[in-house]
Design a protein around this motif. Structure first.
Motif, mmCIF file in Angstrom:
data_model
loop_
_atom_site.group_PDB
_atom_site.id
_atom_site.type_symbol
_atom_site.label_atom_id
_atom_site.label_comp_id
_atom_site.label_asym_id
_atom_site.label_seq_id
_atom_site.Cartn_x
_atom_site.Cartn_y
_atom_site.Cartn_z
ATOM 1 N N PRO A 130 45.482 40.027 46.012
ATOM 2 C CA PRO A 130 44.588 39.471 44.991
ATOM 3 C C PRO A 130 43.813 38.237 45.448
ATOM 4 O O PRO A 130 44.385 37.270 45.946
ATOM 5 C CB PRO A 130 45.555 39.112 43.849
ATOM 6 C CG PRO A 130 46.716 40.031 44.034
ATOM 7 C CD PRO A 130 46.866 40.165 45.523
ATOM 8 N N SER A 131 42.505 38.302 45.277
ATOM 9 C CA SER A 131 41.651 37.156 45.571
ATOM 10 C C SER A 131 41.172 36.487 44.287
ATOM 11 O O SER A 131 40.746 35.336 44.306
ATOM 12 C CB SER A 131 40.437 37.591 46.392
ATOM 13 O OG SER A 131 39.694 38.577 45.702
ATOM 14 N N GLU A 132 41.248 37.213 43.164
ATOM 15 C CA GLU A 132 40.870 36.682 41.870
ATOM 16 C C GLU A 132 41.880 37.113 40.818
ATOM 17 O O GLU A 132 42.497 38.187 40.943
ATOM 18 C CB GLU A 132 39.474 37.162 41.449
ATOM 19 C CG GLU A 132 38.338 36.633 42.308
ATOM 20 C CD GLU A 132 38.133 35.138 42.125
ATOM 21 O OE1 GLU A 132 38.540 34.608 41.065
ATOM 22 O OE2 GLU A 132 37.565 34.501 43.027
ATOM 23 N N VAL A 133 42.047 36.290 39.813
ATOM 24 C CA VAL A 133 42.961 36.589 38.711
ATOM 25 C C VAL A 133 42.218 36.354 37.407
ATOM 26 O O VAL A 133 41.625 35.289 37.207
ATOM 27 C CB VAL A 133 44.221 35.697 38.764
ATOM 28 C CG1 VAL A 133 45.143 36.017 37.594
ATOM 29 C CG2 VAL A 133 44.950 35.890 40.077
ATOM 30 N N LEU A 134 42.228 37.361 36.526
ATOM 31 C CA LEU A 134 41.554 37.269 35.241
ATOM 32 C C LEU A 134 42.517 37.671 34.139
ATOM 33 O O LEU A 134 43.476 38.413 34.368
ATOM 34 C CB LEU A 134 40.325 38.178 35.208
ATOM 35 C CG LEU A 134 39.236 37.938 36.257
ATOM 36 C CD1 LEU A 134 38.196 39.049 36.194
ATOM 37 C CD2 LEU A 134 38.580 36.589 36.039
ATOM 38 N N LEU A 135 42.239 37.202 32.915
ATOM 39 C CA LEU A 135 43.046 37.568 31.767
ATOM 40 C C LEU A 135 42.269 38.501 30.851
ATOM 41 O O LEU A 135 41.103 38.238 30.529
ATOM 42 C CB LEU A 135 43.448 36.319 30.975
ATOM 43 C CG LEU A 135 44.490 35.401 31.615
ATOM 44 C CD1 LEU A 135 44.619 34.122 30.796
ATOM 45 C CD2 LEU A 135 45.831 36.106 31.708
ATOM 46 N N ASP A 136 42.901 39.600 30.456
ATOM 47 C CA ASP A 136 42.349 40.499 29.441
ATOM 48 C C ASP A 136 43.111 40.199 28.159
ATOM 49 O O ASP A 136 44.187 40.746 27.913
ATOM 50 C CB ASP A 136 42.528 41.956 29.862
ATOM 51 C CG ASP A 136 41.889 42.923 28.873
ATOM 52 O OD1 ASP A 136 41.577 42.501 27.743
ATOM 53 O OD2 ASP A 136 41.730 44.112 29.218
ATOM 54 N N LYS A 147 39.878 44.634 46.601
ATOM 55 C CA LYS A 147 38.875 45.667 46.802
ATOM 56 C C LYS A 147 38.647 46.467 45.520
ATOM 57 O O LYS A 147 37.609 47.092 45.337
ATOM 58 C CB LYS A 147 39.305 46.600 47.938
ATOM 59 C CG LYS A 147 39.352 45.895 49.293
ATOM 60 C CD LYS A 147 39.768 46.855 50.394
ATOM 61 C CE LYS A 147 39.787 46.147 51.750
ATOM 62 N NZ LYS A 147 40.208 47.060 52.841
ATOM 63 N N ARG A 148 39.661 46.435 44.652
ATOM 64 C CA ARG A 148 39.546 47.060 43.341
ATOM 65 C C ARG A 148 40.467 46.310 42.376
ATOM 66 O O ARG A 148 41.432 45.680 42.802
ATOM 67 C CB ARG A 148 39.954 48.536 43.401
ATOM 68 C CG ARG A 148 41.398 48.774 43.798
ATOM 69 C CD ARG A 148 41.692 50.247 43.990
ATOM 70 N NE ARG A 148 43.078 50.494 44.376
ATOM 71 C CZ ARG A 148 44.071 50.699 43.523
ATOM 72 N NH1 ARG A 148 43.806 50.695 42.217
ATOM 73 N NH2 ARG A 148 45.305 50.903 43.947
ATOM 74 N N PRO A 149 40.174 46.359 41.089
ATOM 75 C CA PRO A 149 41.017 45.632 40.128
ATOM 76 C C PRO A 149 42.274 46.413 39.770
ATOM 77 O O PRO A 149 42.285 47.645 39.777
ATOM 78 C CB PRO A 149 40.095 45.493 38.913
ATOM 79 C CG PRO A 149 39.203 46.683 38.989
ATOM 80 C CD PRO A 149 38.979 46.925 40.463
ATOM 81 N N LEU A 150 43.340 45.688 39.489
ATOM 82 C CA LEU A 150 44.584 46.270 38.999
ATOM 83 C C LEU A 150 45.003 45.531 37.741
ATOM 84 O O LEU A 150 44.842 44.315 37.643
ATOM 85 C CB LEU A 150 45.699 46.167 40.054
ATOM 86 C CG LEU A 150 45.603 47.051 41.288
ATOM 87 C CD1 LEU A 150 46.807 46.794 42.199
ATOM 88 C CD2 LEU A 150 45.545 48.528 40.911
ATOM 89 N N SER A 151 45.555 46.284 36.783
ATOM 90 C CA SER A 151 46.004 45.702 35.527
ATOM 91 C C SER A 151 47.525 45.613 35.508
ATOM 92 O O SER A 151 48.216 46.560 35.887
ATOM 93 C CB SER A 151 45.517 46.555 34.346
ATOM 94 O OG SER A 151 46.005 46.041 33.129
#
Length: 207
Positions: A130-136, A147-151
C-alpha cells in the motif's frame, strides 16, 4: 509538511520538519500561535489527524511512534508503538473509533482509539504494498491502494472478521466502558495540570 483548517478548534493546524505541531489563529492583521507542541524526539513531523470525538490530535513523522496530543499539554497524552519504520500517513475513522497508520515499509496498522491497542495489521506483499490509505465511511471499510485498490472491512464494525485479523475482542459493556474511560482521560488531560502523572502511567500501559 501538512496543513489543515480544523473547524472544531477554529484554527489552522500544521506540522513541519522542525518537529513542531502548531495551532494557529488567523486574524485579518496576521496570525498568532495558540498552541505550539514539539515532538518528544525533536524529529520531523510529517502528518497529523484530528479526532473530533475525543478532542485530540494524532501526529506522526520520522520516528516510529504515533503520539496523541491535547492542545493544553506540552507532552503527548498517549503514545502508540508498534511500527518498525517511520510513520507517514494517518487517518481517523471516528464512526468505528479507529486510527489508521501507514509506515515507510508499507505496513498499515489499525488502532482502537479507546484502548490505544493495535487491532489489525496489514502487511505488504509482493502483489500489494500500500502506497495510499483511504477511508470508505459509507461501507465501513479501509481502502489500500498500490497497483490496484483493495478493501478491508472495519474489524471493529464487523466482529466476525476479527478472528481472521487477530484482533482484540471486548464485550459490548467493556467497549462502552473503555470509550467512557478514554473520553474522561482526554477531557481531564486537556483541563487539569495534574493530568501529567496520569498521562505517564497511561502511556506506559499501552506499550
Amino acid at each position: 509538511e501538512h496543513v489543515a483548517w480544523v473547524r472544531d478548534v477554529s484554527g489552522l493546524v500544521s506540522c513541519s520538519s522542525d518537529g513542531y505541531l502548531l495551532l494557529t489563529d488567523l486574524n485579518r492583521g496576521g496570525s498568532e500561535n495558540r498552541s505550539r507542541l514539539r515532538s518528544p524526539s525533536g524529529v520531523a513531523l510529517r502528518s497529523f489527524a484530528w479526532c473530533s470525538a475525543l478532542g485530540v490530535v494524532a501526529s506522526c513523522g520520522a520516528e516510529r511512534e504515533v503520539h496523541w496530543w491535547s492542545w493544553a499539554l506540552p507532552h503527548p497524552v498517549a503514545t502508540l508503538r508498534g511500527h518498525s519504520a517511520p510513520v507517514s500517513h494517518l487517518a481517523v475513522d471516528e464512526a468505528h473509533y479507529q486510527l489508521i497508520t501507514r509506515d515507510d515499509d508499507a505496513t498499515v496498522r489499525v488502532w482502537d482509539v479507546r484502548t490505544h491497542r493495535c487491532v489489525q495489521t496489514i502487511e505488504p506483499t509482493p502483489m500489494h504494498a500500500p502506497s495510499e490509505v483511504l477511508l470508505d465511511t459509507h461501507a465501513g471499510a479501509l481502502i489500500t491502494a498500490w497497483k490496484r485498490p483493495l478493501s478491508h472491512p472495519s474489524v471493529l464494525a464487523a466482529p466476525k472478521e476479527a478472528h481472521r485479523h487477530e484482533t482484540l475482542h471486548r464485550a459490548p459493556q467493556e467497549t462502552a466502558a473503555a470509550a467512557s474511560t478514554c473520553s474522561s482521560f482526554f477531557a481531564a488531560a486537556s483541563t487539569t495540570p495534574a493530568a501529567a502523572a496520569t498521562t505517564t502511567a497511561a502511556t506506559a500501559t499501552t506499550t
